[in-house]
Enzyme design. Structure first.
Site, PDB file in Angstrom:
ATOM      1  N   ASN A  10       0.811  -1.149   0.128  1.00 37.21           N
ATOM      2  CA  ASN A  10       0.096  -0.069  -0.080  1.00 37.21           C
ATOM      3  C   ASN A  10       0.968   1.274   0.002  1.00 37.21           C
ATOM      4  O   ASN A  10       1.573   1.494   1.011  1.00 37.21           O
ATOM      5  CB  ASN A  10      -0.924  -0.006   1.212  1.00 37.21           C
ATOM      6  CG  ASN A  10      -1.611   1.321   1.594  1.00 37.21           C
ATOM      7  OD1 ASN A  10      -1.903   1.945   0.432  1.00 37.21           O
ATOM      8  ND2 ASN A  10      -2.154   1.553   2.419  1.00 37.21           N
ATOM      9  N   TRP A  11       0.999   2.009  -1.179  1.00 36.83           N
ATOM     10  CA  TRP A  11       1.852   3.230  -1.037  1.00 36.83           C
ATOM     11  C   TRP A  11       1.355   4.367  -0.661  1.00 36.83           C
ATOM     12  O   TRP A  11       2.019   5.293  -0.532  1.00 36.83           O
ATOM     13  CB  TRP A  11       2.185   3.279  -2.788  1.00 36.83           C
ATOM     14  CG  TRP A  11       2.735   2.308  -3.400  1.00 36.83           C
ATOM     15  CD1 TRP A  11       3.456   1.296  -2.782  1.00 36.83           C
ATOM     16  CD2 TRP A  11       3.291   2.291  -4.766  1.00 36.83           C
ATOM     17  NE1 TRP A  11       3.809   0.311  -3.900  1.00 36.83           N
ATOM     18  CE2 TRP A  11       3.988   0.849  -5.227  1.00 36.83           C
ATOM     19  CE3 TRP A  11       3.125   3.162  -5.994  1.00 36.83           C
ATOM     20  CZ2 TRP A  11       4.513   0.638  -6.208  1.00 36.83           C
ATOM     21  CZ3 TRP A  11       3.700   2.779  -7.053  1.00 36.83           C
ATOM     22  CH2 TRP A  11       4.169   1.533  -7.544  1.00 36.83           C
ATOM     23  N   LYS A  12      -0.036   4.170  -0.331  1.00 34.96           N
ATOM     24  CA  LYS A  12      -0.400   5.377   0.544  1.00 34.96           C
ATOM     25  C   LYS A  12      -0.506   6.539  -0.751  1.00 34.96           C
ATOM     26  O   LYS A  12      -0.611   6.352  -1.643  1.00 34.96           O
ATOM     27  CB  LYS A  12      -0.227   5.749   1.825  1.00 34.96           C
ATOM     28  CG  LYS A  12       0.048   4.634   2.570  1.00 34.96           C
ATOM     29  CD  LYS A  12       0.365   4.904   4.315  1.00 34.96           C
ATOM     30  CE  LYS A  12       0.338   3.421   4.979  1.00 34.96           C
ATOM     31  NZ  LYS A  12       0.296   3.619   6.431  1.00 34.96           N
ATOM     32  N   HIS A  97      -9.547   0.892   5.291  1.00 33.61           N
ATOM     33  CA  HIS A  97      -8.220   0.959   5.836  1.00 33.61           C
ATOM     34  C   HIS A  97      -8.481   2.150   7.093  1.00 33.61           C
ATOM     35  O   HIS A  97      -9.226   2.869   7.101  1.00 33.61           O
ATOM     36  CB  HIS A  97      -7.105   1.626   4.952  1.00 33.61           C
ATOM     37  CG  HIS A  97      -5.643   1.721   5.460  1.00 33.61           C
ATOM     38  ND1 HIS A  97      -5.473   2.595   6.156  1.00 33.61           N
ATOM     39  CD2 HIS A  97      -4.812   0.802   5.135  1.00 33.61           C
ATOM     40  CE1 HIS A  97      -4.117   2.498   6.599  1.00 33.61           C
ATOM     41  NE2 HIS A  97      -3.521   1.222   5.909  1.00 33.61           N
ATOM     42  N   GLU A  99      -6.705   4.512   8.138  1.00 34.76           N
ATOM     43  CA  GLU A  99      -6.693   5.651   7.794  1.00 34.76           C
ATOM     44  C   GLU A  99      -7.901   6.326   7.253  1.00 34.76           C
ATOM     45  O   GLU A  99      -8.210   7.640   7.454  1.00 34.76           O
ATOM     46  CB  GLU A  99      -5.192   6.029   6.942  1.00 34.76           C
ATOM     47  CG  GLU A  99      -3.977   5.791   7.623  1.00 34.76           C
ATOM     48  CD  GLU A  99      -3.004   5.370   6.889  1.00 34.76           C
ATOM     49  OE1 GLU A  99      -2.803   5.398   5.590  1.00 34.76           O
ATOM     50  OE2 GLU A  99      -1.883   4.985   7.462  1.00 34.76           O
ATOM     51  N   GLU A 169      -4.867  -5.406  10.809  1.00 37.44           N
ATOM     52  CA  GLU A 169      -4.024  -4.269  10.975  1.00 37.44           C
ATOM     53  C   GLU A 169      -4.234  -3.605  12.225  1.00 37.44           C
ATOM     54  O   GLU A 169      -4.961  -2.672  12.082  1.00 37.44           O
ATOM     55  CB  GLU A 169      -4.390  -3.257   9.840  1.00 37.44           C
ATOM     56  CG  GLU A 169      -3.942  -3.893   8.531  1.00 37.44           C
ATOM     57  CD  GLU A 169      -3.146  -2.795   7.590  1.00 37.44           C
ATOM     58  OE1 GLU A 169      -2.222  -2.914   6.953  1.00 37.44           O
ATOM     59  OE2 GLU A 169      -4.081  -1.723   7.297  1.00 37.44           O
ATOM     60  N   GLY A 175       2.306   2.072  10.835  1.00 39.92           N
ATOM     61  CA  GLY A 175       3.261   3.155  10.594  1.00 39.92           C
ATOM     62  C   GLY A 175       4.090   3.600  11.752  1.00 39.92           C
ATOM     63  O   GLY A 175       4.729   4.772  11.677  1.00 39.92           O
ATOM     64  N   SER A 214       3.510  -2.301  10.281  1.00 43.09           N
ATOM     65  CA  SER A 214       5.077  -2.368  10.349  1.00 43.09           C
ATOM     66  C   SER A 214       5.840  -3.591   9.969  1.00 43.09           C
ATOM     67  O   SER A 214       6.805  -4.132  10.687  1.00 43.09           O
ATOM     68  CB  SER A 214       5.566  -1.815  11.721  1.00 43.09           C
ATOM     69  OG  SER A 214       4.973  -0.426  12.134  1.00 43.09           O
ATOM     70  N   GLY A 235       2.850  -1.257   4.208  1.00 42.58           N
ATOM     71  CA  GLY A 235       2.948   0.256   3.992  1.00 42.58           C
ATOM     72  C   GLY A 235       4.224   0.872   3.625  1.00 42.58           C
ATOM     73  O   GLY A 235       4.842   0.485   2.613  1.00 42.58           O
ATOM     74  N   GLY A 236       4.944   1.451   4.460  1.00 41.93           N
ATOM     75  CA  GLY A 236       5.995   2.151   4.652  1.00 41.93           C
ATOM     76  C   GLY A 236       7.085   1.316   3.516  1.00 41.93           C
ATOM     77  O   GLY A 236       7.778   1.684   2.814  1.00 41.93           O
TER      78      GLY A 236
HETATM   79  C1  PEP Z   1      -0.841  -0.177   6.312  1.00 40.06           C
HETATM   80  O1  PEP Z   1      -0.766   1.021   5.570  1.00 40.06           O
HETATM   81  O2  PEP Z   1      -1.683  -0.806   5.909  1.00 40.06           O
HETATM   82  C2  PEP Z   1       0.270  -0.340   6.810  1.00 40.06           C
HETATM   83  C3  PEP Z   1       0.437  -1.504   7.252  1.00 40.06           C
HETATM   84  O3  PEP Z   1       1.323   0.712   7.106  1.00 40.06           O
HETATM   85  P1  PEP Z   1       2.777   0.120   7.770  1.00 40.06           P
HETATM   86  O4  PEP Z   1       3.541  -0.947   7.157  1.00 40.06           O
HETATM   87  O5  PEP Z   1       3.773   1.314   7.257  1.00 40.06           O
HETATM   88  O6  PEP Z   1       2.805  -0.030   9.175  1.00 40.06           O
END
Ligand code: PEP
Length: 252
Positions: A10-12, A97, A99, A169, A175, A214, A235-236
């Site tokens: 997920n590039w956000k 999600h 966010e 999640e 994040g 993470s 994500g990141g």
């Molecule tokens: C996400 O945005 O779904 C996520 C899991 O982010 P991260 O891996 O950065 O915690």
């Protein structure tokens, strides 16, 4: 046939330019080439879907979207319909999600409408569920997660539920650099699997339940070695192709 793991990036709202998005897509194709046992997915920002889809063309990496509107069209300035995503070659779409729930006020009912719309428009929804740190501390993790599942999948037939991907999640792990331990994650994944079994019977074993929060190359293998963790939503760490490739290899 054994269930294939799925690793989704997920590039956000990244990267900032089209050129960088295309370069990242090409780098992901290179970094994941040969990992035929794992399904790989990238989820770029909506304006880059067409170009990233073109960069992925001919590869095994699938294209996903971060959001959709439940309706097929209409006066919804700034929104994107599932049918539009489908026509761009999108196969998966994130729904709910954290966010979106927290920053954009998406209600459980709206998330459920998005999941249903995704199925209607021949997209595979990835329904995201997870508790906040407060909720974990209060001991209500299972109640929160099962409530989100129930509302996210409300009204769907068994066969349709079976074609949904679930992503657990924990909000406190997204994040933050602080992942759930494999044991913490597996405990919730088991609760999710047991709930799914009550809804769809043995099809629950075919459903993929991803862990997100993470995930990085250093912790991916131990998380995905757990029996009810069928892949990762990253994500990141998905913004760096070599690291994302390492996570995909850990899944294989
Ligand atoms: C996400 O945005 O779904 C996520 C899991 O982010 P991260 O891996 O950065 O915690």
């Amino acid at each position: 046939m054994a269930k294939r793991k799925l690793v989704a990036g997920n590039w956000k709202m990244n990267p900032p330019t089209l050129g960088k998005a295309e370069a990242l897509a090409r780098a992901v194709v290179e970094a994941t080439r040969g990992d035929a046992a794992v399904d790989v997915l990238v989820i770029p920002p909506a304006p880059f879907l067409g170009a990233v889809g073109a960069a992925l063309h001919g590869s095994a990496v699938a294209l996903g979207a971060q959001n959709l509107h439940p309706d097929r069209g209409g006066a919804y300035t700034g929104e994107v319909a599932g049918s539009m995503l489908h026509d761009l070659g999108v196969r998966y779409v994130l729904c709910g999600h954290s966010e979106r729930r927290q920053l954009f006020g998406e209600s459980p009912a709206l998330v459920g409408a998005k999941v249903a719309a995704a199925h209607r428009d021949r997209l595979v929804p990835i329904l995201c569920v997870g508790e906040t740190l407060d909720e974990r501390d209060q001991g209500v993790t299972d109640t929160v997660v099962l409530g989100q599942l129930e509302q996210g999948l409300a009204g769907l037939d068994t066969a349709v539920i079976a074609e949904t991907v679930i992503a657990y999640e924990p909000v406190w792990a997204i994040g933050t650099g602080r992942n759930a331990t494999p044991e913490q994650a597996q405990a919730v994944h088991r609760v999710i699997r047991d709930w799914l079994r009550r809804q769809v019977g043995d099809l629950a074993d075919e459903l993929r339940v991803l862990y997100g929060g993470s995930v990085k190359p250093a912790n991916a293998a131990e998380l995905m070695a757990e029996p009810d963790i069928d892949g990762a939503l990253v994500g990141g760490a998905s913004l760096e192709a070599a690291g994302f490739g390492a996570i995909v290899r850990a899944a294989g």
